[in-house]
Design an enzyme around this catalytic site. Sequence first.
Site, PDB file in Angstrom:
ATOM      1  N   ASP A 178      -6.077  -0.293  -1.131  1.00 53.30           N
ATOM      2  CA  ASP A 178      -6.748  -1.328  -1.879  1.00 53.30           C
ATOM      3  C   ASP A 178      -7.886  -1.821  -1.023  1.00 53.30           C
ATOM      4  O   ASP A 178      -7.849  -1.737   0.204  1.00 53.30           O
ATOM      5  CB  ASP A 178      -5.950  -2.407  -2.287  1.00 53.30           C
ATOM      6  CG  ASP A 178      -5.715  -3.258  -1.181  1.00 53.30           C
ATOM      7  OD1 ASP A 178      -5.049  -2.954  -0.045  1.00 53.30           O
ATOM      8  OD2 ASP A 178      -5.872  -4.689  -1.197  1.00 53.30           O
ATOM      9  N   PHE A 191     -13.481   3.258   5.560  1.00 52.54           N
ATOM     10  CA  PHE A 191     -12.594   2.592   4.635  1.00 52.54           C
ATOM     11  C   PHE A 191     -12.439   3.467   3.574  1.00 52.54           C
ATOM     12  O   PHE A 191     -13.414   3.819   2.665  1.00 52.54           O
ATOM     13  CB  PHE A 191     -13.191   1.246   4.180  1.00 52.54           C
ATOM     14  CG  PHE A 191     -12.350   0.502   3.788  1.00 52.54           C
ATOM     15  CD1 PHE A 191     -11.613  -0.584   4.847  1.00 52.54           C
ATOM     16  CD2 PHE A 191     -11.926   0.156   2.666  1.00 52.54           C
ATOM     17  CE1 PHE A 191     -10.300  -1.310   4.445  1.00 52.54           C
ATOM     18  CE2 PHE A 191     -10.899  -0.802   2.072  1.00 52.54           C
ATOM     19  CZ  PHE A 191     -10.105  -1.539   3.144  1.00 52.54           C
ATOM     20  N   ARG A 226      -5.951   0.393  -6.172  1.00 55.44           N
ATOM     21  CA  ARG A 226      -4.755   0.959  -5.756  1.00 55.44           C
ATOM     22  C   ARG A 226      -4.382   1.921  -6.441  1.00 55.44           C
ATOM     23  O   ARG A 226      -3.667   3.125  -6.250  1.00 55.44           O
ATOM     24  CB  ARG A 226      -3.538  -0.146  -5.745  1.00 55.44           C
ATOM     25  CG  ARG A 226      -3.686  -1.361  -4.384  1.00 55.44           C
ATOM     26  CD  ARG A 226      -2.421  -1.959  -4.533  1.00 55.44           C
ATOM     27  NE  ARG A 226      -2.471  -3.062  -3.710  1.00 55.44           N
ATOM     28  CZ  ARG A 226      -2.509  -3.205  -2.402  1.00 55.44           C
ATOM     29  NH1 ARG A 226      -2.223  -2.181  -1.596  1.00 55.44           N
ATOM     30  NH2 ARG A 226      -2.450  -4.432  -1.567  1.00 55.44           N
ATOM     31  N   GLY A 253       0.879  -1.139   0.124  1.00 55.18           N
ATOM     32  CA  GLY A 253       0.080   0.074  -0.077  1.00 55.18           C
ATOM     33  C   GLY A 253       0.939   1.516   0.086  1.00 55.18           C
ATOM     34  O   GLY A 253       0.385   2.270  -0.586  1.00 55.18           O
ATOM     35  N   GLU A 260       4.663   3.804   5.990  1.00 53.27           N
ATOM     36  CA  GLU A 260       3.227   2.830   5.815  1.00 53.27           C
ATOM     37  C   GLU A 260       1.978   3.808   5.216  1.00 53.27           C
ATOM     38  O   GLU A 260       1.989   4.933   5.039  1.00 53.27           O
ATOM     39  CB  GLU A 260       2.903   2.697   7.393  1.00 53.27           C
ATOM     40  CG  GLU A 260       1.819   1.656   7.416  1.00 53.27           C
ATOM     41  CD  GLU A 260       1.611   0.253   6.664  1.00 53.27           C
ATOM     42  OE1 GLU A 260       1.648   0.493   5.654  1.00 53.27           O
ATOM     43  OE2 GLU A 260       1.701  -0.651   7.338  1.00 53.27           O
ATOM     44  N   ASP A 261       0.955   3.001   4.457  1.00 53.30           N
ATOM     45  CA  ASP A 261       0.181   3.521   3.986  1.00 53.30           C
ATOM     46  C   ASP A 261      -0.851   4.309   4.738  1.00 53.30           C
ATOM     47  O   ASP A 261      -1.496   5.463   4.857  1.00 53.30           O
ATOM     48  CB  ASP A 261      -0.744   2.957   2.901  1.00 53.30           C
ATOM     49  CG  ASP A 261      -1.081   1.542   3.488  1.00 53.30           C
ATOM     50  OD1 ASP A 261      -0.756   1.282   4.594  1.00 53.30           O
ATOM     51  OD2 ASP A 261      -1.721   0.744   2.627  1.00 53.30           O
ATOM     52  N   ASP A 308      -4.428   1.922  11.266  1.00 53.40           N
ATOM     53  CA  ASP A 308      -5.784   1.585  11.523  1.00 53.40           C
ATOM     54  C   ASP A 308      -5.755   1.093  13.028  1.00 53.40           C
ATOM     55  O   ASP A 308      -5.775   1.641  13.872  1.00 53.40           O
ATOM     56  CB  ASP A 308      -6.354   0.543  10.647  1.00 53.40           C
ATOM     57  CG  ASP A 308      -7.710   0.519  10.900  1.00 53.40           C
ATOM     58  OD1 ASP A 308      -8.424   1.377  11.109  1.00 53.40           O
ATOM     59  OD2 ASP A 308      -8.236  -0.924  10.453  1.00 53.40           O
TER      60      ASP A 308
END
Length: 171
Positions: A155, A148, A161, A40, A95-96, A99
């Site tokens: 993705d 989300f 993506r 990601g 990092e993308d 969460d």
Amino acid sequence: MAQTTLYSRAVIEKRVTELGQQISADLAGNELIALCVLKGAVFFCADLVRAMSMDVALDFIQVSSYGNQKYSSGVVTILKEPQLDMRGKAVLIVEDIIDSGLSMREVFNYIENRGATMVKTATFLDKPKSRKVAFHADYVGFTIEPQFVIGYGLDFAEKYRNIPEVQVLSE
Ligand code: IMP
Ligand code: MG
């Protein structure tokens, strides 16, 4: 499924450029490795290192926890190990999105024992209200609500993506 724009390409570009400049100012003088968390963070990392005004080596790590689910399984496995020697270097984990915090905590603990003089973390997106374990990133692109999101590397079941902007995915 509906998709609505959260951050346009122009907004992303501006913020990532700011982050790159801030990180180079903070970490100047260090030998830096940007450790991109596959898959990601690929787009974020590529833009981030190009916004930096210092030498930076690139390495990759891949962890898995999600499968094709929208929610974390809570089990984190290292799928691909980094290749570079981190001893004496500063490492920036890229990092993308954070969460639950489980993936980033796992990557951080794994890298901490590899002899880096400094381990910093950058995440494009942060969902602090979704944490299951405490984790605070040093550099955050945008802080978002527990929803989300897809695009710019993010993705849903390997799809979306390549959408250049960030969108919210809803039923
Ligand atoms: P965590 O371990 O729960 O913090 O999850 C981190 C990973 O889950 C990220 O690296 C993403 O791959 C994935 N993830 C979490 N939230 C989202 C989202 O909103 N969209 C896409 N992927 C997400
Ligand atoms: Mg990820």
